[in-house]
Motif scaffolding. Structure first.
Motif, PDB file in Angstrom:
ATOM      1  N   THR A   1     -29.331 -29.146   4.031  1.00 45.70           N
ATOM      2  CA  THR A   1     -29.934 -29.072   2.703  1.00 45.70           C
ATOM      3  C   THR A   1     -29.399 -27.870   1.917  1.00 45.70           C
ATOM      4  N   GLY A   2     -28.965 -28.138   0.691  1.00 41.33           N
ATOM      5  CA  GLY A   2     -28.447 -27.097  -0.194  1.00 41.33           C
ATOM      6  C   GLY A   2     -26.946 -26.987  -0.217  1.00 41.33           C
ATOM      7  N   LEU A   3     -26.281 -27.584   0.777  1.00 39.76           N
ATOM      8  CA  LEU A   3     -24.820 -27.614   0.773  1.00 39.76           C
ATOM      9  C   LEU A   3     -24.348 -28.445  -0.408  1.00 39.76           C
ATOM     10  N   THR A   4     -23.275 -28.013  -1.051  1.00 42.20           N
ATOM     11  CA  THR A   4     -22.721 -28.802  -2.144  1.00 42.20           C
ATOM     12  C   THR A   4     -21.358 -29.366  -1.749  1.00 42.20           C
ATOM     13  N   GLN A   5     -20.905 -30.298  -2.531  1.00 43.09           N
ATOM     14  CA  GLN A   5     -19.618 -30.946  -2.263  1.00 43.09           C
ATOM     15  C   GLN A   5     -18.462 -29.955  -2.325  1.00 43.09           C
ATOM     16  N   GLU A   6     -18.657 -28.821  -2.996  1.00 43.15           N
ATOM     17  CA  GLU A   6     -17.569 -27.850  -3.133  1.00 43.15           C
ATOM     18  C   GLU A   6     -17.855 -26.504  -2.480  1.00 43.15           C
ATOM     19  N   THR A   7     -18.942 -26.399  -1.713  1.00 44.59           N
ATOM     20  CA  THR A   7     -19.255 -25.139  -1.047  1.00 44.59           C
ATOM     21  C   THR A   7     -18.080 -24.646  -0.212  1.00 44.59           C
ATOM     22  N   CYS A   8     -17.453 -25.542   0.526  1.00 41.04           N
ATOM     23  CA  CYS A   8     -16.358 -25.139   1.405  1.00 41.04           C
ATOM     24  C   CYS A   8     -15.023 -25.048   0.681  1.00 41.04           C
ATOM     25  N   ARG A   9     -15.007 -25.398  -0.583  1.00 41.25           N
ATOM     26  CA  ARG A   9     -13.823 -25.135  -1.411  1.00 41.25           C
ATOM     27  C   ARG A   9     -13.863 -23.676  -1.838  1.00 41.25           C
ATOM     28  N   ASP A  10     -14.843 -23.338  -2.647  1.00 43.69           N
ATOM     29  CA  ASP A  10     -15.106 -21.952  -3.042  1.00 43.69           C
ATOM     30  C   ASP A  10     -16.385 -21.936  -3.866  1.00 43.69           C
ATOM     31  N   PHE A  11     -16.985 -20.749  -3.950  1.00 41.09           N
ATOM     32  CA  PHE A  11     -18.231 -20.615  -4.691  1.00 41.09           C
ATOM     33  C   PHE A  11     -18.010 -20.603  -6.205  1.00 41.09           C
TER      34      PHE A  11
END
Length: 393
Positions: free
Chosen positions: A270-280
């Protein structure tokens, strides 16, 4: 000024937000009559900010001083419109891209400065900038054209709403400006995008804001529907199931495709976004647009904060904020390494969810208060401590 969670729920129930929507009162439907100024910031919010600045109260006075000291408030600014703005990937090439975005932010900055000071020079500068572009631009081209149109198209209606509905000195070319938004910006952004989620969220922010200024109910409804679908596909909640929701047109019909689209992240929390692991940085763009659309919708009378949009926004803010503040990154998250840089994007969502609805948001609150006054990301976010910081309206 602050409501308890129970009161918030009761209010939401009475307003129909948390009950099954009817065809006539959907939470994402265009209002019967549009409210002006009503794109991201309302008349009440402007009045509150003005009163606090005039009283020298903090953090609003510091936020105002930061804004007026910026290049965007320069009364000697010369707009640099182009007929065709060409923007490649990461704005390379940059033929008018930075100039357009910054002129749009400058017009909004001048509109805010006008409202707070009542110095007509600021209103006239905002008009000069908007008139220069409405007399010139015809299109955006190259690979970043949709995103560029969304970025600039998010700022233009915020400026135009304030000037058209609060400046009594007149704006002779407001109709031409409306035609520019209708013909150059809206047809591009309303189509949406199957790129990374921040693209479509920014484009829907622009489409919603433009629809308010144009009082275009059909476009408003179209943009809101795409916004709701994309928001659900951008921020994961455990209630979504084992995999995140998807946008049908992207055909992400296998786990492998979804994991790849989520930057190779195989574990969903919960709270992870589709681009979290791309960059903030890009994640912040998406979160910001979610908050801006939700705020515009609230001003227009349909409050999305009591729907899954609000819950996704709350969780996305909290998840990203704790790592932005320095919490250790677990090995299962993005390979144990995050590219931070969330940006000045927390004020609107924090104010709506914590201050208005009384929801505890410990990490978001700490980050928001530490970053004050929030400035501009030089793309489409600007001065939100001034306009939304602890604003009860």
């Amino acid at each position: 000024m602050r409501r308890s969670p129970l009161l918030a729920v009761v209010t939401a129930l009475l307003s129909g937000v948390l009950v099954a929507p009817t065809a006539a009162h959907r939470a994402d439907a265009a209002p019967t009559a549009f409210v002006h100024p009503g794109v991201t910031v309302s008349q009440g919010q402007l009045d509150f900010a003005r009163a606090e600045v005039q009283a020298g109260a903090q953090p609003w006075k510091a936020a105002y001083d930061q804004m007026t000291a910026s290049k965007y408030a320069d009364l000697n600014r010369t707009p640099k419109p182009r007929a065709t703005v060409e923007c490649g990937s990461y704005s390379n090439p940059d033929y008018g891209c930075t100039g357009e975005r910054e002129d749009a932010i400058a017009a909004y900055t001048d509109a805010l400065a006008w409202y707070i000071t009542r110095d007509a020079r600021y209103a006239q500068k905002a008009i000069q900038i908007m008139d220069a572009w409405s007399a010139t631009i015809t299109s955006h081209t190259n690979s970043n054209a949709p995103l560029q149109t969304g970025w600039a198209g998010s700022s233009w209606p915020k400026a135009a709403e304030i000037i058209k509905y609060t400046y009594t000195g007149g704006w002779a070319n407001s109709g031409r400006f409306a035609t520019m938004l209708r013909n150059v910006y809206l047809p591009v952004v309303i189509k949406g995008s199957n790129s990374n989620g921040n693209w479509e969220l920014t484009m829907m922010e622009a489409a919603v804001g433009i629809s308010v200024f144009l009082e275009d109910k059909t476009s408003y409804d179209t943009a809101m529907a795409k916004f709701r679908t994309r928001t659900a596909a951008y921020v994961y909640l455990s209630s979504d199931g084992s995999l995140p929701k998807t946008v049908p047109s992207q055909n992400l019909d296998t786990r492998d495709k979804i994991v790849n689209y989520w930057q190779g992240q195989p574990t969903f929390v919960t709270g992870l976004t589709q681009e979290t692991c791309r960059d903030f940085v890009h994640t912040g763009y998406g979160i910001s647009s979610i908050s801006h659309v939700a705020e515009t919708s609230r001003i227009q009378g349909q409050d999305l904060y009591g729907t899954d949009v609000g819950e996704r926004l709350r969780q996305a803010l909290g998840f990203q904020s704790k790592y932005q503040r320095g919490e250790a990154v677990p090995s299962w998250l993005c390979g144990g390494s995050l590219n931070l840089g969330l940006g000045p994007v927390t004020e609107v969502g924090y104010n709506a969810l914590h201050n208005r609805l009384g929801i505890a948001m410990t990490n978001t609150q700490a980050l928001t208060e530490a970053q004050r006054p929030a400035g501009s990301n030089n793309l489409f976010v600007a001065w939100e401590t001034l306009t939304h910081g602890d604003n009860p309206n």
